[in-house]
Design an enzyme around this catalytic site. Structure first.
Site, mmCIF file in Angstrom:
data_model
loop_
_atom_site.group_PDB
_atom_site.id
_atom_site.type_symbol
_atom_site.label_atom_id
_atom_site.label_comp_id
_atom_site.label_asym_id
_atom_site.label_seq_id
_atom_site.Cartn_x
_atom_site.Cartn_y
_atom_site.Cartn_z
ATOM 1 C CG ASP A 60 -2.030 1.147 1.279
ATOM 2 O OD1 ASP A 60 -2.995 1.483 0.346
ATOM 3 O OD2 ASP A 60 -1.828 1.977 2.430
ATOM 4 C CD GLU A 111 -2.712 2.283 -3.196
ATOM 5 O OE1 GLU A 111 -3.333 3.044 -3.785
ATOM 6 O OE2 GLU A 111 -1.856 2.528 -2.372
HETATM 7 C C1 OTU Z 1 -4.101 3.736 0.026
HETATM 8 O O1 OTU Z 1 -4.448 4.986 -1.005
HETATM 9 C C2 OTU Z 1 -5.435 3.002 -0.102
HETATM 10 O O2 OTU Z 1 -5.916 2.513 -1.048
HETATM 11 C C3 OTU Z 1 -6.405 3.791 0.768
HETATM 12 O O3 OTU Z 1 -7.794 3.125 0.902
HETATM 13 C C4 OTU Z 1 -5.903 4.361 2.111
HETATM 14 O O4 OTU Z 1 -6.736 5.198 2.551
HETATM 15 C C5 OTU Z 1 -4.519 4.967 2.013
HETATM 16 O O5 OTU Z 1 -3.579 4.171 1.030
HETATM 17 C C6 OTU Z 1 -3.895 5.012 3.218
HETATM 18 O O6 OTU Z 1 -3.460 3.672 3.590
HETATM 19 O O7 OTU Z 1 -1.893 6.085 -0.941
HETATM 20 O O8 OTU Z 1 -0.738 5.837 -3.714
HETATM 21 O O9 OTU Z 1 -6.611 9.232 -2.965
HETATM 22 O O10 OTU Z 1 -5.788 7.030 -3.626
HETATM 23 O O11 OTU Z 1 -4.684 7.353 -0.501
HETATM 24 C C7 OTU Z 1 -1.951 6.079 -3.407
HETATM 25 C C8 OTU Z 1 -6.527 8.354 -2.041
HETATM 26 C C9 OTU Z 1 -2.594 5.908 -1.968
HETATM 27 C C10 OTU Z 1 -6.044 6.980 -2.297
HETATM 28 C C11 OTU Z 1 -4.726 7.137 -1.628
HETATM 29 C C12 OTU Z 1 -3.894 5.771 -1.878
#
Ligand code: OTU
Length: 653
Positions: free
Chosen positions: A284, A326
């Protein structure tokens, strides 16, 4: 690569550890460690070379790898060998993924195991379970604020339940994807708790500051990720009497990878889940892994070094396990998460294709593919043996992450265009069928993103409300059209739970104090198993969506040209409503399938001559794989119904 310095370090470390570990059972481990150690040593030195204890830290890392290898069971080790042999296994067109929240989808892990036949029926063979590690019941960001990295959240089950599920998936040849939230922990995690009690060791796991000076310096160049619910990037912690960096929500504490202990902990955690049976680990928020004053604190070079280290370590212990990056970042940045200056992946093998996703939504709103055609070309080529995760919707918002330059090139004013798209989806406009909700509105810079389920954004909610048969048909066609792209583009298509039934927005989050400030909950509904039943009744919305998707998935799986060997060419056509690309069969290296999509809700035509001049569709007829129809190519034009697509083949597939 063999190199004297790192090899002598490795010999020293192994000498020190030899007494504890028998070489025989570790044969494969040590071969792989030897192969990767030059890189591990080099990366570790680049990140931590200034520290006096670097050798001790490196020894700890190697020890952690040995322990993880020892814990890896034989079945998984056999799987590693099998994947080593069939090393392109994950590029195959046969993979089709599905992302779900365990609780919302099936209540718990046992429930999920019982629902696997439903997923199988749809053709799914890769299941991404959204974060299921222990987290506070209140502030948890949908599981992205972990309080215990080695324990399944009791709300969905136990570690044993996960092992059972993993076993069941393996028997069905389905892959398991699990999240590891590498960038931050919950403020309830034992490390954060110890830090709050004044433990210096654990305060060093995070970015903590007594005074505002350094945070203020950081803030000058750091954007706000959740400007509404969590403005700023630092939170005052009264117990510690310190500021702590919290890029996301104030209860999500950013881990400090400048401390090698953090890296070693996280490598062990990744390997723990690899050993629990995860085939793929989703990392993540990887863009955020390294913070530097004066920068946006995203996509920093060191973040890439950390990912390379994680990959190198994982290859030594569990080489069959893949990483998903991600990184929802600019097109030129995202491909770097596969690795740079390499032939094969050296960071993550898989990355979210957020650019394609956002562009598809742009095309739906504008009813043309101008920006899609322009901007898709701004994604740099990716390495061999890497693949995209192509998706239409996920649990997060839709950010308009394409470049202003591409928007301008498509003949739009970037500011006006972005405003139009946001209004179209979230403004509840008369002219728009979409029913989305704004997310992350930033009053300071006018930014906004989009939340909403696929069906509600595609117009199904409004059409059903107005009982408008034609509009219902168009929204279903839009849902299918979008999926036709992710199923054929090249990469692993990842469906989002509920989209297979056209689930609408769920506004119940507004009644929940803990969720009401985060509109992403509007598209995280409870699965409607009652509606799932309706997939068996011809003519229902559910049947029209589910069975059409199912049919396309079946076709994808048998169409070798849809495998991802970087075998795609975007084709320029002069009708702006159309998006066209060809897919090649890896072995034949010639066009095998032409994908042609009409984003207009009106009929369109394409002059065949344009394609024929480029060597496509030169015969008398072609077959549309999507429908099974034979298309005569005797007319000058190919006609499209509103929102129609073709998967045309004219060579053997
Ligand atoms: C990711 O998201 C997760 O998919 C989100 O659900 C979480 O809230 C976030 O991390 C924190 O853990 O970090 O690289 O615009 O696209 O927060 C992108 C919002 C991320 C998400 C962004 C994303």
């Amino acid at each position: 690569m063999y190199e004297q310095i790192s090899h002598s370090v490795l010999n020293d470390i192994l000498d020190e550890l030899k007494a504890e570990y028998q070489h025989d059972e570790f044969q494969h481990f040590f071969i792989r460690l030897g192969a990767n150690f030059y890189a591990i040593h080099d990366l570790f030195s680049q990140l931590y070379g200034h520290r006096e204890d670097i050798k001790a830290q490196l020894t700890k890392l190697v020890k952690a790898l040995i322990a993880a290898y020892q814990a890896r069971n034989n079945d998984l080790k056999q799987l590693d060998f099998a994947r080593e042999k069939d090393h392109n296994w994950f590029l195959s067109q046969s993979l089709v993924g599905y992302a779900l929240y365990c609780k919302e989808f099936a209540n718990d892990l046992t429930g999920l195991r019982k629902q696997l036949p439903y997923l199988e029926e749809l053709g799914i063979n890769l299941v991404h379970i959204m974060p299921i590690l222990d987290c506070p019941t209140t502030e948890n960001d949908g599981g992205y604020a972990v309080s215990d990295y080695q324990k399944i959240n009791p709300q969905v089950g136990t570690n044993d339940d996960l092992s059972d599920l993993s076993e069941a998936l393996k028997q069905k040849n389905m892959l398991l994807v699990l999240d590891v939230v590498v960038n931050h922990t919950s403020n309830q995690h034992a490390w954060a708790q110890a830090a709050q009690q004044g433990d210096k060791k654990y305060q060093d796991y995070y970015y903590t500051f007594e005074k505002r000076e350094i945070p203020d310096q950081y803030e000058q160049s750091m954007p706000e990720i959740f400007p509404e619910q969590a403005p700023g990037n630092f939170t005052w912690n009264p117990e510690m009497e310190k500021w702590v960096m919290t890029v996301f929500n104030d209860y999500q504490w950013d881990l400090n990878y400048q401390n090698p202990a953090v890296l070693i902990e996280m490598v062990s955690i990744i390997l723990f889940w690899a050993n629990m049976g995860a085939d793929i680990v989703r990392l993540d928020a990887v863009a955020f892994l390294w913070k530097k004053i004066g920068t946006q604190c995203q996509n920093e070079h060191e973040a890439h070094l950390i990912l390379q280290l994680m990959k190198d370590c994982c290859q030594v212990v569990a080489p069959g396990v893949l990483f998903i990056a991600e990184a929802i970042v600019a097109p030129v940045e995202v491909t770097k998460y596969f690795g740079e200056d390499a032939i094969n992946a050296k960071e993550c093998e898989i990355a979210y294709n957020a650019t394609l996703m956002a562009l598809l939504w742009d095309s739906v709103a504008t009813k043309n593919a101008k920006l899609l055609n322009n901007a898709i070309k701004s994604i740099p080529d990716k390495l061999e043996r890497t693949t995209w995760l192509n998706y239409v919707r996920c649990h997060d918002d839709i950010g308009l992450g394409f470049e202003d330059a591409s928007i301008a090139e498509s003949g739009y004013d970037p500011v006006m265009h972005r405003k139009f798209i946001i209004d179209y989806y979230t403004g509840n406009q008369e002219y728009s069928p979409a029913r989305g909700v704004a997310f992350g509105v930033n009053e300071k810079n006018g930014d906004a993103r989009i939340a909403g389920t696929l069906a509600s954004l595609a117009g199904l909610e409004k059409a059903l409300e107005q009982n408008d048969t034609q509009a219902i048909g168009q929204s279903i066609d839009t849902i299918i059209l979008l999926h036709s792209v992710i199923l054929s583009f090249g990469g692993i298509p990842l469906l989002y739970y509920g989209d297979d039934l056209g689930l609408l927005n769920d506004r119940s989050y507004l009644d929940d104090d803990l969720k009401k400030h985060d509109s992403r909950w509007v598209h995280r509904p409870t699965m409607r198993w009652d509606l799932a039943e309706k997939r068996n009744t011809i003519g229902t919305t559910q049947s029209r969506i589910f069975n059409h998707l199912k049919a396309l998935i079946t076709i994808r799986k048998t169409t070798r040209a849809f495998a991802d060997y970087n075998t795609r060419t975007i084709i320029d056509v002069d009708n702006p409503h159309l998006f066209a690309f060809s897919r090649f069969d890896r072995l034949k290296r010639r066009a095998s399938v032409l994908v042609l999509c009409n984003f207009d809700n009106k009929p369109q035509t394409l002059q065949l001559q344009q394609l024929q001049e480029q060597g496509y569709l030169t015969g008398h007829h072609a077959k549309d794989l999507a429908t099974g129809n034979t298309i005569a190519l005797t007319d000058d034009c190919l006609s499209f119904k509103p929102l129609q697509f073709y998967w045309l083949t004219y060579a053997s597939v």
